[in-house]
Design a protein around this motif. Structure first.
Motif, PDB file in Angstrom:
ATOM      1  N   ILE A 270     -12.295  10.235  -1.902  1.00 28.70           N
ATOM      2  CA  ILE A 270     -12.291   8.778  -1.788  1.00 28.70           C
ATOM      3  C   ILE A 270     -12.793   8.171  -3.096  1.00 28.70           C
ATOM      4  O   ILE A 270     -13.843   8.529  -3.614  1.00 28.70           O
ATOM      5  N   GLY A 271     -12.033   7.239  -3.635  1.00 29.43           N
ATOM      6  CA  GLY A 271     -12.430   6.571  -4.870  1.00 29.43           C
ATOM      7  C   GLY A 271     -12.055   7.313  -6.132  1.00 29.43           C
ATOM      8  O   GLY A 271     -12.303   6.840  -7.232  1.00 29.43           O
TER       9      GLY A 271
ATOM     10  N   ASN B  25       0.834  -1.209   0.000  1.00 23.66           N
ATOM     11  CA  ASN B  25       0.000   0.000   0.000  1.00 23.66           C
ATOM     12  C   ASN B  25       0.871   1.262   0.000  1.00 23.66           C
ATOM     13  O   ASN B  25       0.570   2.237  -0.686  1.00 23.66           O
TER      14      ASN B  25
ATOM     15  N   SER C 200     -17.084  -6.695  -0.049  1.00 17.50           N
ATOM     16  CA  SER C 200     -17.319  -5.255  -0.156  1.00 17.50           C
ATOM     17  C   SER C 200     -16.346  -4.588  -1.125  1.00 17.50           C
ATOM     18  O   SER C 200     -16.315  -3.361  -1.244  1.00 17.50           O
ATOM     19  N   GLY C 201     -15.524  -5.371  -1.810  1.00 17.30           N
ATOM     20  CA  GLY C 201     -14.561  -4.809  -2.747  1.00 17.30           C
ATOM     21  C   GLY C 201     -14.483  -5.632  -4.012  1.00 17.30           C
ATOM     22  O   GLY C 201     -15.463  -6.250  -4.431  1.00 17.30           O
TER      23      GLY C 201
ATOM     24  N   LYS D 292      -1.117   0.598  -8.824  1.00 15.88           N
ATOM     25  CA  LYS D 292      -1.292  -0.558  -7.949  1.00 15.88           C
ATOM     26  C   LYS D 292       0.040  -1.273  -7.751  1.00 15.88           C
ATOM     27  O   LYS D 292       0.806  -1.460  -8.705  1.00 15.88           O
TER      28      LYS D 292
ATOM     29  N   TYR E 195      -5.920  -5.490  -5.300  1.00 15.66           N
ATOM     30  CA  TYR E 195      -7.190  -5.199  -4.638  1.00 15.66           C
ATOM     31  C   TYR E 195      -7.738  -3.849  -5.109  1.00 15.66           C
ATOM     32  O   TYR E 195      -7.000  -2.879  -5.272  1.00 15.66           O
ATOM     33  N   PHE E 196      -9.055  -3.803  -5.312  1.00 15.73           N
ATOM     34  CA  PHE E 196      -9.732  -2.603  -5.780  1.00 15.73           C
ATOM     35  C   PHE E 196     -10.899  -2.295  -4.832  1.00 15.73           C
ATOM     36  O   PHE E 196     -11.278  -3.112  -4.003  1.00 15.73           O
ATOM     37  N   GLY E 197     -11.501  -1.163  -5.012  1.00 16.67           N
ATOM     38  CA  GLY E 197     -12.689  -0.820  -4.253  1.00 16.67           C
ATOM     39  C   GLY E 197     -13.926  -1.481  -4.832  1.00 16.67           C
ATOM     40  O   GLY E 197     -13.855  -2.277  -5.776  1.00 16.67           O
ATOM     41  N   LEU E 198     -15.091  -1.129  -4.283  1.00 14.97           N
ATOM     42  CA  LEU E 198     -16.350  -1.746  -4.695  1.00 14.97           C
ATOM     43  C   LEU E 198     -16.618  -1.551  -6.179  1.00 14.97           C
ATOM     44  O   LEU E 198     -17.113  -2.434  -6.849  1.00 14.97           O
TER      45      LEU E 198
END
Length: 430
Positions: A306-307, A276, A385-386, A329, A341-344
């Motif tokens: 965010i996002g 990260n 959730s992602g 990434k 890993y990604f967001g929703l």
């Protein structure tokens, strides 16, 4: 009423009527509704093989005549026409409709839609996207013709007509769900068709997400990294950030001694923290390079949204369109299954570019820039959730395409067709 036919026909001794394929005019409305279905090579191939067999047996290419209006415009049979063209057939058996039938649909889009739905009643392999196309065209044509919204009874009549032509159980509530899927992630229709998702599951996966913006085209980001000066500047910036990160994260004892809580053998941090942190350094390095080399692009790294994209090029933003952007990434190649890993919203992205860094430990990297998409193969899949993408998935979907560039290290396919990602140390910027 005498019917005047605008094209030449041939009648055999049994009274069957034939027309030259070139004289048959495909329906634009049919293409709008059934275009995806008609384009499927497997279906066209299946029909063309049957046609070849019939011709070898001295029979007409098609056993079921194609309905054609006197003007030559086709009411149906578009897939059969494509199959006949594929095998080089010169003519097809037709059924000539009356002038009255053609007059009924002229300048009346709603009547034309209803006629088309009736003609396709027995097309029992329609998928959910085709079902939605049928319904949408009926709804739009009704509003255009009568300048008012359809009644519930009219809608139910469309459902009845459409339902007759498919084994899928449909309802007005399902149509509403399909509309949301279409607006937010139309690629999910492929998942529904293949049986990997139910329509309800697809709807649930997008119901709380915002509608997708129009995808960007001609983004030009990959081409930036054809320039060696850009690549070297970016790598220098990234390496300088990594080296500073490794050196400056220290803890101080009361006696003044220090311990590095990133590199110490016993006081180290979790692998995800490293990845990260490197992702943050990566997005700063990418943005810094673009601001230096391409100041007119107005590259920015958001600090509080965010996002938001990791690097967004504000000079190219247009209302309603996906922003011009480059995501960053970092992933650990030494993990059992290297995963990004990604967001929703990751599972419903428009095609755009990602700067990817695979790392081995703290100082060996494989760096590549690539286009990720869920339009053809699904690069990113929702999970909890992602959403995630394994690097093996990226390799399977993209290695043989020209939509990525390796900037440091090497990516190759071994003799068994498996991924071989090689990391190397960076130089400069320390």
């Amino acid at each position: 009423m005498n019917t005047t036919i605008a094209f030449k026909t041939r009648t055999d001794n049994l009274g069957n009527i034939f027309a030259n394929i070139n004289d048959l005019i495909p329906s634009e409305l049919n293409k709008k509704i059934y275009g995806n279905e008609n384009a499927e090579d497997s279906k066209v191939n299946e029909i063309s093989e049957d046609m070849k067999d019939r011709i070898l047996r001295g029979l007409p290419a098609n056993s079921t005549p194609i309905p054609v209006y006197p003007s030559g415009k086709m009411k149906g049979g578009h897939t059969r026409r494509l199959a006949a063209i594929k095998i080089g057939a010169k003519e097809l058996q037709i059924n000539i409709l009356t002038s009255k039938e053609e007059l009924e649909i002229q300048n009346n889009s709603y009547a034309e839609v209803l006629a088309l739905l009736t003609d396709n009643v027995f097309k029992r392999d329609k998928d959910h996207e085709t079902i939605l196309n049928e319904y949408n065209e009926a709804e739009m044509a009704y509003i255009q013709t009568y300048n008012q919204q359809p009644t519930k009874e009219e809608k139910q009549e469309w459902i009845r007509k459409i339902q007759t032509g498919t084994p899928h159980k449909i309802s007005l509530s399902m149509i509403d769900q399909l509309k949301i899927i279409k607006s937010r992630d139309p690629s999910l229709f492929k998942q529904i068709k293949s049986g990997k998702m139910s329509p309800n599951a697809a709807y649930k996966s997008v119901k709380n997400l915002k509608a997708k913006l129009k995808p960007r085209e001609d983004r030009g980001i990959l081409e930036v990294f054809d320039d060696k000066t850009n690549v070297e500047m970016f790598k220098c910036l990234f390496n300088s950030g990594v080296e500073k990160f490794k050196k400056d994260n220290t803890l101080t004892y009361p006696n003044g001694e220090t311990v590095n809580w990133i590199t110490d053998e016993y006081c180290g941090v979790e692998s995800n923290y490293i990845s990260n942190s490197f992702s943050q350094i990566l997005q700063g390095s990418v943005t810094a390079m673009f601001r230096k080399q391409y100041p007119d692009w107005d590259a920015r790294t958001p600090r509080s949204e965010i996002g938001a994209p990791d690097t967004q090029f504000h000079a190219f933003n247009m209302p309603g369109y996906d922003p011009l952007r480059l995501e960053s990434k970092c992933f650990d190649l030494m993990s059992k299954t290297p995963t990004v890993y990604f967001g929703l919203g990751g599972a419903m992205i428009n095609p755009h570019e990602f700067m990817m860094v695979g790392r081995e430990g703290l100082d060996r990297f494989c760096i590549f820039v690539t286009t990720l998409s869920n339009e053809e193969e699904r690069d990113i899949k929702g999970k909890g959730s992602g959403s995630i993408m394994t690097i093996e998935t990226w390799f399977d979907n993209h290695f043989d395409k020209k939509d990525w560039k390796c900037l440091h290290g090497e990516i190759r396919k071994d003799q068994n067709g498996k991924m071989n990602m090689i990391c190397e140390k960076l130089k400069g910027g320390e």
